[in-house]
Design an enzyme around this catalytic site. Structure first.
Site, mmCIF file in Angstrom:
data_model
loop_
_atom_site.group_PDB
_atom_site.id
_atom_site.type_symbol
_atom_site.label_atom_id
_atom_site.label_comp_id
_atom_site.label_asym_id
_atom_site.label_seq_id
_atom_site.Cartn_x
_atom_site.Cartn_y
_atom_site.Cartn_z
ATOM 1 C CG HIS A 164 18.920 39.517 9.810
ATOM 2 N ND1 HIS A 164 18.980 39.113 8.499
ATOM 3 C CD2 HIS A 164 18.700 40.865 9.773
ATOM 4 C CE1 HIS A 164 18.803 40.171 7.696
ATOM 5 N NE2 HIS A 164 18.624 41.239 8.453
ATOM 6 C CG ASP A 213 18.267 36.835 -0.625
ATOM 7 O OD1 ASP A 213 18.043 37.647 0.295
ATOM 8 O OD2 ASP A 213 18.130 37.130 -1.828
ATOM 9 C CG LEU A 251 32.208 21.377 7.044
ATOM 10 C CD1 LEU A 251 31.894 20.908 5.641
ATOM 11 C CD2 LEU A 251 30.904 21.618 7.810
HETATM 12 C C1 IPE Z 1 19.761 37.823 3.948
HETATM 13 O O1 IPE Z 1 18.403 38.098 4.041
HETATM 14 C C2 IPE Z 1 20.495 38.610 4.989
HETATM 15 C C3 IPE Z 1 21.926 38.826 4.828
HETATM 16 C C4 IPE Z 1 22.749 37.921 5.187
HETATM 17 C C5 IPE Z 1 22.462 40.135 4.410
HETATM 18 P P1 IPE Z 1 17.829 39.497 3.564
HETATM 19 O O2 IPE Z 1 17.979 40.498 4.659
HETATM 20 O O3 IPE Z 1 18.445 39.877 2.269
HETATM 21 O O4 IPE Z 1 16.291 39.157 3.392
HETATM 22 P P2 IPE Z 1 15.289 39.750 2.288
HETATM 23 O O5 IPE Z 1 15.918 39.587 0.946
HETATM 24 O O6 IPE Z 1 15.046 41.184 2.656
HETATM 25 O O7 IPE Z 1 14.061 38.900 2.458
HETATM 26 MG MG MG Z 2 17.886 39.751 0.285
#
Ligand code: IPE
Ligand code: MG
Length: 218
Positions: free
Chosen positions: A19, A2, A114
């Site tokens: 991402h 997250d 793993l």
């Molecule tokens: C995690 O980061 C992405 C996923 C794998 C869905 P987020 O997209 O939830 O990032 P925030 O919470 O908005 O910072």
């Molecule tokens: Mg998030």
């Protein structure tokens, strides 16, 4: 995993950049887990709830990134002897993603290194309900814990020793609720894209100081 979005926003970048950087962090973390002799690592990549709660364009981008990761990065995992598994309803994923996933599962199925388990279109409640329905369909009317476990996506995997959540959120968000009954929990403020080898080492240090009693006494 997250905090990709917040990591990006903090730097004036797009959520997609976040991402992308998250995928880089995943490479580092998995490699370090393997080097430290961890047997299984599961990562929450996409939840059942993500579909309806994010812009269509972001979901599209996420799946192109995931597909690319499976095709490119996971090819090396197969070579390194890792076994790749997925937890979640894969039938709802884009066809290109499904094809890439099936190939890597097949290519790595006899590996004994793993185990990398990717939770994708995953929800723990959905998983448990699906397991119960599978059992009911077989005509069984009374279940035990082992039967249920054998019908989860994680069948055959050990229960979770440790759950780590990034980005300062202190909740489990429908992640492996059955499997984490006796897990240690670690919540870090760090956003996922900032995770690296050192983070994994720090986490294991913290874990090794925990006194796991499983209902017993120390
Ligand atoms: C995690 O980061 C992405 C996923 C794998 C869905 P987020 O997209 O939830 O990032 P925030 O919470 O908005 O910072
Ligand atoms: Mg998030």
């Amino acid at each position: 995993m997250d905090g990709n979005g917040r990591w990006a926003t903090q730097r004036g970048l797009s959520r997609s950049d976040g991402h992308r950087q998250g995928a880089e962090a995943l490479k580092k973390v998995i490699k370090e887990c393997s080097q430290l002799g961890i047997k299984v690592v599961s990562v929450y990549a996409f939840s059942c709830e993500n579909w309806s709660k994010r812009p269509k364009a972001e979901i599209k981008f996420l799946f192109s990134l995931i597909t690319q990761f499976v095709k490119k990065e996971m090819k090396d995992y197969v070579k390194s002897g890792y076994r790749v598994r997925f937890s979640g309803d894969l039938s709802q994923l884009p066809k290109a993603t499904q094809n890439a996933i099936n190939k890597v599962i097949e290519a790595s199925k006899n590996n004994d290194g793993l185990i990398v388990n990717i939770a994708l279109n995953y929800g723990s409640r959905q998983e448990i309900v699906k397991a119960v329905n599978t059992i009911l369909q077989s005509g069984i009317r009374e279940i035990d814990e082992q039967m249920l476990e054998d019908c989860l996506y994680t069948a055959g995997l050990p229960e979770l020793d440790l759950v780590v959540r990034s980005s300062g959120e202190k909740r489990l968000s429908n992640f492996m609720l059955w499997q984490c009954s006796y897990s240690e929990l670690i919540f870090l403020d760090k956003y996922w894209p900032d995770f690296d080898e050192k983070t994994v080492e720090d986490i294991l240090k913290e874990y090794s100081n925990r006194d796991r009693r499983f209902g017993g006494i120390s």
